[in-house]
Structures are given as structure tokens and as C-alpha cells.
Design an enzyme around this catalytic site. Sequence first.
Site, PDB file in Angstrom:
ATOM      1  N   CYS A 113      -2.975   1.003   1.330  1.00  0.00           N
ATOM      2  CA  CYS A 113      -2.266  -0.131   1.924  1.00  0.00           C
ATOM      3  C   CYS A 113      -2.069   0.179   3.413  1.00  0.00           C
ATOM      4  O   CYS A 113      -2.811   0.984   3.975  1.00  0.00           O
ATOM      5  CB  CYS A 113      -0.960  -0.436   1.187  1.00  0.00           C
ATOM      6  N   ARG A 138       3.322  -0.488  -1.342  1.00  0.00           N
ATOM      7  CA  ARG A 138       2.400  -0.918  -2.386  1.00  0.00           C
ATOM      8  C   ARG A 138       1.526   0.189  -2.963  1.00  0.00           C
ATOM      9  O   ARG A 138       1.454   0.353  -4.196  1.00  0.00           O
ATOM     10  CB  ARG A 138       1.487  -2.035  -1.852  1.00  0.00           C
ATOM     11  N   ASP A 194       2.208  -7.824   1.153  1.00  0.00           N
ATOM     12  CA  ASP A 194       3.054  -6.750   1.669  1.00  0.00           C
ATOM     13  C   ASP A 194       4.535  -7.119   1.487  1.00  0.00           C
ATOM     14  O   ASP A 194       4.991  -8.118   2.058  1.00  0.00           O
ATOM     15  CB  ASP A 194       2.737  -6.582   3.163  1.00  0.00           C
TER      16      ASP A 194
END
Length: 159
Positions: A13, A19, A128
Site C-alpha cells: 500500500c 491496509r 485508503d
Amino acid sequence: MAENHKEKVLFVCLGNICRSPLAEVVVRGVAAQRGLNRYHFESAGTGDWHVGGPADPRSAAKAKEKGLDLSRHRAQQVTARNCQQWDWMIAMDSDNRANLLRLGVPESRILMMRQFEVETGHAPDVPDPYYGGPDGFEDAYLMLVANAEKLLNHLESFK
Ligand code: 4NP
């Protein structure tokens, strides 16, 4: 299986605090339940802001709530120097994917976390959650759980 013979899978990420660390522990957990021990899982970010630091407390709390552990996570960055050691890189969103291509990762080694949710066309992003509210972390967790089996099925199909 000896650690150096395992297939190396990196979840990617932006910051490696929200994440991808969660993806790493979710997929590792599902792989363990299935008795798949031929994978080595890690995660990394394309950005360097959080290198060496812990997971975002909201991600760590979400993991704990689900019986997973992010307490020992330390963020790392994927760079042009270290990106070639991975058999598979699993991008959380299309920006992450573009960043990996820019670093020189072959397209054939990059998968999208949600690509097996769709039959054709663009894979959806794992959005996100960093700047949003707590729901974003539950949403991300649910997307990761929903895709873990499908992703592992794909990796297993190359055996
Ligand atoms: P992640 O979330 O990519 O899921 O770890 C982010 C974490 C930090 C930042 C951006 C996204 N940041 O800009 O610091």
C-alpha cells in the site's frame, strides 16, 4: 518447508501502516487455516514516511478485534533496490500498482488485492482509510477477508 524455499508474497500500500499490514495478517491467517505453508508473507509501502514505525493504531485495533495480531508490525518501504526479490506483489489500489511498475517490477508479478472479485475489467481498490473515520478500517478488513481465499486459489493454481 524451509523458509528460503517459500514463495515470497508482498502486500503493498502507500504507508504500510493501514491496509497492507492488515492484508498480510488476514491472508496469512487464511493460509494457515488451509494448511498452506509454502508462502512467506510480508507487507511494505511505496512511501517512506512511516518506515520503522508501528501499524496505525486503528488498524492494530481492528486486527485485535478480529483475533489477529499487528503488535509487532514495523513499516518498511518497497524500493527499486529491494523490489525484485518478491515472487508476487499484491497492490491494494491502482496507485500502488502504478508505483510498483515505476520501480521496475514486472507486470506479471503484480496482482491487485480485489482483482478476483470481478470477471473482467479494472479491479476495485481497497480504499485508503487513513484520512477517514473508523468505518474505513472495518470496510477494508471485510474486503480483505472476502478476497483472501480467491487470492490464495490463484497463487495455488501455479503450483
Ligand atoms: P496505508 O494508509 O497506505 O493503507 O498504510 C496510509 C498511511 C499513511 C499515509 C497515507 C496512507 N500517509 O500519507 O502518511
